[in-house]
Write an enzyme that holds these catalytic residues in place. Structure first.
Site, PDB file in Angstrom:
ATOM      1  CB  SER A 167      49.764  45.168  39.004  1.00  9.76           C
ATOM      2  OG  SER A 167      49.193  44.530  37.874  1.00  9.76           O
ATOM      3  CE  LYS A 168      54.436  50.360  38.876  1.00  6.93           C
ATOM      4  NZ  LYS A 168      55.839  50.519  39.012  1.00  6.93           N
ATOM      5  NE  ARG A 169      52.357  42.255  34.775  1.00  4.52           N
ATOM      6  CZ  ARG A 169      51.708  41.117  34.941  1.00  4.52           C
ATOM      7  NH1 ARG A 169      51.210  40.471  33.915  1.00  4.52           N
ATOM      8  NH2 ARG A 169      51.569  40.613  36.154  1.00  4.52           N
ATOM      9  CG  HIS A 170      46.206  43.759  34.582  1.00  3.94           C
ATOM     10  ND1 HIS A 170      47.330  43.265  35.185  1.00  3.94           N
ATOM     11  CD2 HIS A 170      45.669  42.739  33.889  1.00  3.94           C
ATOM     12  CE1 HIS A 170      47.448  41.987  34.886  1.00  3.94           C
ATOM     13  NE2 HIS A 170      46.461  41.648  34.108  1.00  3.94           N
TER      14      HIS A 170
END
Ligand code: GLU
Length: 475
Positions: free
Chosen positions: A252-255
């Protein structure tokens, strides 16, 4: 003949890195079997469309070198390859499914469906359609259609029994029909849902192997019911593992950056990205980590792909990319960097500097990160230059060095280094301490390519000038 496809939805900035992985495996499988690899754009969810996404997806596939044999921009024997251009086809098949008793009209409006969901949720049940329109009489249906009551067409999932399939990677997978929702196939706006669109097109486009991400496994029994109801031959299915963040959550974009565009802008090479992705869930039989796409095509065994979510690790990708950068002859890499920076820096100069930094480079943008001071005068911070020393402690060795190199007849790395060491010795300084002063005075940075080679590339005039300017700053 083997025919495979990817079917991305143009709902994001670019190809998702997970889609790149799916594309790679499909491409390799097609080439291995001398088959065809095609791309179909699934743009039926009109609310999620992102403008320009389709163009970027197609462009990215070309950039990656995953050339497709058929697609929306190049056509092919089963054109069109964009679902919004095929709407008539889906409606016909949805009606055909109603005729054969495998689907039904549903006239429930949004409010009814919402209430249904609320009640189910209150009861702690998984929300699903309660099948109330299944029992409508033919006459009622005729009347509603006549009065143009908005409707959807739903799949009539058998109440009992099981739907099974053998996944080429995972083996047999069984679903209880009783747990499958009566999926909407045709929406009230006349657009098909994913399920109707994908099955219809995969059949009409003669897809033999459906190789896609794990997240579609639960859709497969619905698809199989449609194939069977229409008397169509089933394709083979293979569900690839989902790529994971290092903490094993779904990528995901967060990581991790998820759009291919980011990797492109950072200067990752397409061949390195593909090589790295090939290692997701698959190991080279000789445990090689670096191999060409051709080699992967030869060696890939679909059934050997591991299903436990492979971790997408940016640091590992950096390593692979660095290996690819260093495999290139300097001239070729210089040209690539020249093009990458849109010809902003002279190619000759790039080729001259490159050997000084290539060992440390992980991606093309590192070139600028490491070498910007070659192209523009650095903003030397006097506090950094002094770093706790007195003015004289910096000035004296710099002046002495300037005096010595000014007299040099030729401008060679060895001579410069000799003078540098000479100054340190004469003033009883540690080489390392003095070289740090020189480095900061010359580049504004504490970490740079080898110091005297840097001076050599900068040239005499520029070196003298920079050292003098820096001296001026601590006056
Ligand atoms: N449109 C789906 C997607 O966005 C395609 C899934 C499939 O390959 O069946 O990935």
């Amino acid at each position: 003949m083997v025919r495979v496809r990817i079917a991305p939805s143009p709902t994001g900035e670019d190809l998702h890195i997970g889609n790149v992985y799916t594309a790679l495996i499909n491409f390799a499988f097609a080439k291995q079997n001398k088959g065809k690899f095609l791309i179909r754009i699934e743009d039926t969810d009109r609310t999620r469309l992102v403008s320009g996404s389709e163009e970027r997806i197609l462009d990215s596939l070309c950039w990656l070198g995953l050339a497709y044999d058929e697609g929306p921009d190049i056509g092919g024997p089963y054109a069109p390859y964009r679902q919004s251009d095929r709407l008539k086809i889906y409606k016909n098949y949805a009606e055909e499914l109603v005729r054969v008793g495998a689907a039904y009209y549903c006239f429930c409006d949004t409010k009814t469906l919402e209430e249904m969901r609320e009640i189910q949720q209150k009861r702690g049940e998984v929300p699903r359609y309660d099948q109330r329109c299944r029992s409508l009489k033919n006459e009622e249906i005729r009347q509603k259609l006549k009065h143009k009551t908005p409707y959807v067409i739903r799949l009539k999932v058998p109440q009992a029994g099981q739907t099974k399939f053998t996944d080429l990677i995972r083996g047999e997978i069984t679903f209880e029909n009783g747990l499958i929702d009566d999926q909407v196939l045709l929406k009230s706006d006349g657009f098909p849902t994913y399920h109707l669109g994908v099955v219809t097109d995969d059949h009409l486009m003669k897809i033999t192997h459906i190789i896609r991400a794990e997240e579609w496994i639960s859709s497969t029994p619905k698809h199989i019911l449609i194939y069977k109801a229409l008397g169509w031959e089933l394709p083979f299915f293979a569900h690839l593992p989902l790529l994971r963040n290092p903490d094993h959550s779904k990528l995901s974009k967060r990581h991790n950056p998820v759009w291919l565009s980011w990797y492109r802008e950072q200067g990752y090479l397409p061949e390195a990205i593909l090589n790295y992705l090939a290692l997701m869930g698959w190991a080279h039989p000789e445990a090689k980590e670096i191999f060409t796409l051709e080699e992967f095509i030869k060696k890939l065994k679909l059934e050997k792909i591991q299903t436990t979510g492979p971790v997408f690790d940016l640091q590992k990708l950096d390593w692979v990319n660095g290996v690819y950068l260093r495999q290139k002859p300097i001239r070729q890499l210089a040209k690539q960097i020249f093009e990458f920076y849109l010809k902003k820096y002279p190619e000759e100069k790039i080729a001259q500097i490159l050997p000084l930094v290539v060992e440390r480079m992980k991606k093309l943008t590192d070139f600028e990160n490491f070498t910007d001071f070659f192209f523009k005068k650095p903003a030397v911070d006097p506090t950094l230059l002094l770093s706790g020393k007195t003015k004289e402690e910096v000035e004296t060795p710099l002046n002495l060095f300037l005096f010595k190199i000014d007299k040099l007849k030729s401008w060679k790395k060895q001579d410069l280094e000799k003078e540098g060491r000479g100054v340190a010795k004469e003033l009883s300084l540690k080489d390392g301490d003095f070289f740090m002063i020189l480095r900061i005075a010359l580049t504004g940075k504490t970490v740079t390519p080898p110091l005297f080679e840097t001076m050599k590339v900068l040239g005499k005039t520029e070196t003298l000038d920079r050292l003098q300017v820096s001296l001026g700053k601590i006056k």
